[in-house]
Motif scaffolding. Structure first.
Motif, PDB file in Angstrom:
ATOM      1  N   SER A  61       5.235  -3.637   0.863  1.00 26.31           N
ATOM      2  CA  SER A  61       6.236  -2.824   1.550  1.00 26.31           C
ATOM      3  C   SER A  61       5.798  -2.423   2.943  1.00 26.31           C
ATOM      4  N   GLY A  62       4.519  -2.554   3.247  1.00 24.56           N
ATOM      5  CA  GLY A  62       4.024  -2.206   4.567  1.00 24.56           C
ATOM      6  C   GLY A  62       4.058  -3.348   5.546  1.00 24.56           C
ATOM      7  N   GLN A  63       4.665  -4.464   5.174  1.00 19.98           N
ATOM      8  CA  GLN A  63       4.721  -5.640   6.035  1.00 19.98           C
ATOM      9  C   GLN A  63       6.151  -5.934   6.444  1.00 19.98           C
ATOM     10  N   GLY A  64       6.307  -6.338   7.687  1.00 17.08           N
ATOM     11  CA  GLY A  64       7.606  -6.763   8.172  1.00 17.08           C
ATOM     12  C   GLY A  64       7.597  -8.242   8.464  1.00 17.08           C
ATOM     13  N   ALA A  65       8.501  -8.680   9.291  1.00 15.24           N
ATOM     14  CA  ALA A  65       8.581 -10.095   9.647  1.00 15.24           C
ATOM     15  C   ALA A  65       7.296 -10.523  10.323  1.00 15.24           C
ATOM     16  N   GLY A  66       6.839 -11.691   9.955  1.00 14.90           N
ATOM     17  CA  GLY A  66       5.620 -12.227  10.537  1.00 14.90           C
ATOM     18  C   GLY A  66       4.362 -11.612   9.997  1.00 14.90           C
ATOM     19  N   GLY A  67       4.497 -10.765   8.952  1.00 12.20           N
ATOM     20  CA  GLY A  67       3.324 -10.181   8.329  1.00 12.20           C
ATOM     21  C   GLY A  67       2.819  -8.939   9.014  1.00 12.20           C
ATOM     22  N   LYS A  68       3.562  -8.432  10.064  1.00 12.10           N
ATOM     23  CA  LYS A  68       3.121  -7.234  10.761  1.00 12.10           C
ATOM     24  C   LYS A  68       3.546  -5.997   9.989  1.00 12.10           C
ATOM     25  N   LYS A  69       2.742  -4.950  10.075  1.00 12.78           N
ATOM     26  CA  LYS A  69       3.070  -3.720   9.384  1.00 12.78           C
ATOM     27  C   LYS A  69       4.311  -3.092  10.001  1.00 12.78           C
ATOM     28  N   ALA A  70       5.182  -2.605   9.089  1.00 14.14           N
ATOM     29  CA  ALA A  70       6.416  -1.969   9.542  1.00 14.14           C
ATOM     30  C   ALA A  70       6.372  -0.499   9.191  1.00 14.14           C
ATOM     31  N   GLY A  71       7.166   0.295   9.895  1.00 13.12           N
ATOM     32  CA  GLY A  71       7.247   1.714   9.576  1.00 13.12           C
ATOM     33  C   GLY A  71       7.459   2.519  10.839  1.00 13.12           C
ATOM     34  N   SER A  72       7.984   3.712  10.678  1.00 16.88           N
ATOM     35  CA  SER A  72       8.248   4.560  11.830  1.00 16.88           C
ATOM     36  C   SER A  72       7.015   5.354  12.207  1.00 16.88           C
ATOM     37  N   LYS A  73       7.040   5.926  13.406  1.00 18.18           N
ATOM     38  CA  LYS A  73       5.929   6.723  13.855  1.00 18.18           C
ATOM     39  C   LYS A  73       5.944   8.078  13.162  1.00 18.18           C
ATOM     40  N   GLY A  75       4.986  11.300  10.563  1.00 16.46           N
ATOM     41  CA  GLY A  75       4.791  11.565   9.144  1.00 16.46           C
ATOM     42  C   GLY A  75       5.697  10.794   8.230  1.00 16.46           C
ATOM     43  N   ASN A  76       6.747  10.154   8.771  1.00 12.60           N
ATOM     44  CA  ASN A  76       7.687   9.443   7.909  1.00 12.60           C
ATOM     45  C   ASN A  76       7.194   8.068   7.497  1.00 12.60           C
ATOM     46  N   LYS A  77       6.121   7.588   8.129  1.00 16.96           N
ATOM     47  CA  LYS A  77       5.673   6.219   7.863  1.00 16.96           C
ATOM     48  C   LYS A  77       5.268   6.035   6.409  1.00 16.96           C
ATOM     49  N   GLN A  78       4.449   6.935   5.881  1.00 14.59           N
ATOM     50  CA  GLN A  78       4.005   6.811   4.506  1.00 14.59           C
ATOM     51  C   GLN A  78       5.162   6.974   3.533  1.00 14.59           C
ATOM     52  N   ALA A  79       6.079   7.875   3.840  1.00 14.13           N
ATOM     53  CA  ALA A  79       7.235   8.081   2.959  1.00 14.13           C
ATOM     54  C   ALA A  79       8.108   6.836   2.904  1.00 14.13           C
ATOM     55  N   GLU A  80       8.297   6.192   4.064  1.00 17.42           N
ATOM     56  CA  GLU A  80       9.108   4.974   4.092  1.00 17.42           C
ATOM     57  C   GLU A  80       8.425   3.855   3.305  1.00 17.42           C
ATOM     58  N   LYS A  81       7.116   3.753   3.479  1.00 21.03           N
ATOM     59  CA  LYS A  81       6.366   2.734   2.746  1.00 21.03           C
ATOM     60  C   LYS A  81       6.456   2.965   1.245  1.00 21.03           C
ATOM     61  N   GLN A  82       6.313   4.239   0.846  1.00 27.87           N
ATOM     62  CA  GLN A  82       6.405   4.567  -0.575  1.00 27.87           C
ATOM     63  C   GLN A  82       7.790   4.253  -1.115  1.00 27.87           C
ATOM     64  N   GLY A  83       8.831   4.579  -0.342  1.00 31.65           N
ATOM     65  CA  GLY A  83      10.197   4.308  -0.788  1.00 31.65           C
ATOM     66  C   GLY A  83      10.460   2.829  -0.932  1.00 31.65           C
ATOM     67  N   SER A  84       9.977   2.039   0.018  1.00 32.40           N
ATOM     68  CA  SER A  84      10.145   0.596  -0.072  1.00 32.40           C
ATOM     69  C   SER A  84       9.401   0.035  -1.270  1.00 32.40           C
ATOM     70  N   LEU A  88      10.809  -2.127  -4.575  1.00 36.24           N
ATOM     71  CA  LEU A  88      10.266  -3.379  -5.104  1.00 36.24           C
ATOM     72  C   LEU A  88       9.908  -3.238  -6.583  1.00 36.24           C
ATOM     73  N   LEU A  89       9.299  -2.118  -6.926  1.00 35.67           N
ATOM     74  CA  LEU A  89       8.935  -1.878  -8.327  1.00 35.67           C
ATOM     75  C   LEU A  89      10.177  -1.768  -9.198  1.00 35.67           C
ATOM     76  N   ALA A  90      11.209  -1.117  -8.690  1.00 33.37           N
ATOM     77  CA  ALA A  90      12.452  -0.982  -9.448  1.00 33.37           C
ATOM     78  C   ALA A  90      13.084  -2.343  -9.701  1.00 33.37           C
ATOM     79  N   ALA A  91      13.023  -3.214  -8.691  1.00 25.02           N
ATOM     80  CA  ALA A  91      13.592  -4.556  -8.859  1.00 25.02           C
ATOM     81  C   ALA A  91      12.832  -5.343  -9.918  1.00 25.02           C
ATOM     82  N   ALA A  92      11.490  -5.252  -9.891  1.00 21.94           N
ATOM     83  CA  ALA A  92      10.687  -5.956 -10.897  1.00 21.94           C
ATOM     84  C   ALA A  92      10.940  -5.386 -12.287  1.00 21.94           C
ATOM     85  N   SER A  93      11.031  -4.057 -12.385  1.00 24.21           N
ATOM     86  CA  SER A  93      11.284  -3.436 -13.682  1.00 24.21           C
ATOM     87  C   SER A  93      12.661  -3.805 -14.218  1.00 24.21           C
TER      88      SER A  93
END
Length: 348
Positions: A61-73, A75-84, A88-93
């Motif tokens: 969830s921390g990767q965007g196009a081209g394998g670069k890390k994605a996320g906002s600047k 305190g929201n970066k970790q929250a966005e990563k966790q949500g993403s 993914l976990l919900a889809a697998a489940s």
């Protein structure tokens, strides 16, 4: 490396059943509804604990196009990563959950849904039906992965293994081979067959080199546990489609004779019938040679299933020469002979 989507599909094809989670049932018993949400959640929890599914989802969830890390600047970066990651976990489940019927039985068509349309395979009800083949006691998965590769156009394969470490090796091979026609069931085989395999749903069962019992006396005298008990053989029979096959390969002649006798005497009626095997002197390439005396017993002898030397035929799922620990022993000259029984599920 496998792409995140394909690796998450591998997680969606892998079931680690928690110990003693399977409801007690026997072949032919009445099916009852189970909590499939809880069942899928338990499998997902096991996948996160033993296979790192949650850790992988966080990384992916921390990767965007081209394998670069994605996320906002900020305190929201970790929250966005966790949500993403949670998405993914919900889809697998959800993929795990939809594979189960309301009785907790695995539905092969749902599990292998991406292989449904316009595929070659047997015809059933006017729709293309892919074959379902299972290897019991898959070990590190070399054999079953090679067969899944070879049969990609016509069959879906299931690897069944008790040990988590070996199931992890199968998972790695499945992911690195980018296979979408292979699933892994990790847990006690008898419990899985009784609780999670749909009756009359499997076309071929393959068991390669099961651990024989430690005999101290006659065929029925065993000091050690072994898998292929009468109750387990009945569970295998219940899982097979009419005409579906069971093949067992061993390098232990005594055990092979015992298995032939057990299959012949199983149940009050004939549950299994011998598969027709082309006999040759070579004993390889889907042919076999009858072990001396096994097919020509005195009148009244109970043994009805022949014991062959060689490898089972392609009709039993042995469609390609595949490597394994035992094959390497033969290649190195440490093993000289192997034997097999091959039977089909008798029609009612």
């Amino acid at each position: 490396d496998p792409a995140p989507a394909s690796l998450l599909e591998c997680f969606g094809h892998t079931f680690l059943f928690p110990p003693k989670s399977e409801p007690g049932s026997e072949p032919g018993s009445e099916l009852v509804e189970v909590d499939t949400d809880a069942l899928a959640a338990a499998c997902a929890q096991q996948l996160s604990a033993a296979f790192g599914m949650r850790a992988y989802a966080l990384q992916a969830s921390g990767q965007g196009a081209g394998g670069k890390k994605a996320g906002s600047k900020g305190g929201n970066k970790q929250a966005e990563k966790q949500g993403s990651a949670e998405s993914l976990l919900a889809a697998a489940s959800e993929r795990l959950r939809t594979a189960f019927s309301k009785e907790g039985r695995l539905q092969w068509r749902s599990l292998f849904q991406e292989k449904r349309a316009n595929e070659k395979g047997a015809k059933e009800g006017g729709e293309a039906r892919r074959l379902v083949r299972v290897e019991v006691c898959s070990g590190a998965g070399e054999w079953v992965v090679e067969h899944a590769k070879h049969d990609a156009e016509v069959a879906d394969w299931v690897a069944m293994e008790l040990r988590v470490d070996r199931s992890h090796q199968i998972f790695a091979r499945m992911a690195l081979s980018n296979l979408d026609n292979l699933a892994i069931l990790c847990g006690d085989a008898l419990a899985i067959f009784n609780a999670h395999v749909e009756p009359s749903s499997i076309d071929a069962l393959c068991i390669n080199h099961p651990q024989p019992p430690e005999w101290s006396g006659g065929v029925q005298d065993s000091e050690g546990d072994h898998l292929l008990t009468p109750s387990f053989l009945r569970a295998l029979h219940a899982s097979l489609r009419p005409g579906g096959t069971l093949a067992i390969v061993t390098d232990n002649l005594r055990y092979g004779r015992s298995l032939a006798t057990s299959l012949s005497e199983l149940g009050e009626g004939a549950l299994f019938e011998p598969v027709e095997v082309e006999v040759s002197g070579g004993g390889e390439g889907g042919k076999g040679k009858l072990t001396a005396g096994e097919s020509r017993l005195a009148p009244g002898e109970p043994m009805r299933v022949p014991l062959y030397e060689g490898v089972p035929p392609a009709s039993c799922g042995y469609t390609v020469p595949a490597s394994s620990y035992f094959h390497r022993l033969w290649d190195n000259g440490n093993r000289k002979r192997r034997f097999f029984v091959a039977v089909s599920c008798a029609a009612d």
